[in-house]
Design an enzyme around this catalytic site. Structure first.
Site: not given
Length: 212
Positions: A11-13, A64, A90
């Site tokens: 995923h992006g930040q 996210r 996660e």
């Protein structure tokens, strides 16, 4: 017969990434940098015509990852259906979620945190149920999985652990019908070159397996 192509995408930040905060299963959105990274992933890493040809896209159901997947698919006129699943989340880190990384060296792992074997079990169950079943058909499908840094390193697939993974990095595998793979690219962030710095997993987060 043709190999299954699998793109593993981080995923992006998020603000927590930028501020070195453990996220685990804390549901955080992309920040502006992350949205920009995902947009570059859509415009520079994959042509819309390529995405049109994908058979399946799965994402972690955490914001996210799902947000990154939606931005990626928005580049396509006829995108595949996005399927979200908690099996790509996660690692759950309990009370460690939301702490600064620097505070973790003195704190024990909470008893109710998800263990590494538990995280691996759900990740590998997904891999077997969804990915290996497609590989067995040998139809030449292309699929994408949008997930998290430590989860990908420790769960998908089991024998790849050579490096860290920047935000929106792309790792590509080709799997034959026996499920044996060839690593074609690792943590590719060429779509971000010239567009600002990339962020990688902090080694302390990697050791705890729950930072992204």
């Amino acid at each position: 017969m043709a190999d299954l192509i699998v793109h593993l995408i981080r995923h992006g930040q998020t603000d927590d990434n930028a501020n070195k905060i453990i996220q685990g299963q804390k549901d955080t959105p992309l920040n502006q940098a992350g949205i920009h990274q995902a947009s570059l992933l859509a415009s520079n890493a994959f042509a819309p015509s390529v995405i049109d040809g994908w058979s399946y896209v799965w994402s972690s159901d955490l914001m996210r990852a799902a947000q990154t997947a939606k931005i990626l698919l928005s580049a396509s006129a006829t995108p595949p259906t996005l399927m979200t699943t908690p099996r790509l989340r996660e690692r759950y880190m309990s009370s460690l979620q939301g702490l600064e990384i620097s505070a973790l060296s003195s704190r024990p792992m909470p008893a109710n945190a998800e263990t590494v074997p538990q995280m691996q079990a759900r990740g590998l169950a997904f891999w077997k149920d969804e990915i290996l079943s497609l590989a067995e058909k040998a139809n030449g499908d292309t699929v994408a999985l949008v997930s998290h840094g430590a989860f990908r390193l420790l769960s998908l697939p089991p024998d790849i652990h050579p490096a860290l993974l920047p935000n929106t990095s792309v790792t590509t595998l080709h799997l034959n019908r026996q499920g044996l793979g060839v690593l074609k690219t690792w943590a590719d962030v060429s779509h971000l070159v010239g567009h600002g710095p990339t962020e990688t997993l902090d080694s302390r987060l990697l050791n705890l397996c729950g930072g992204e």
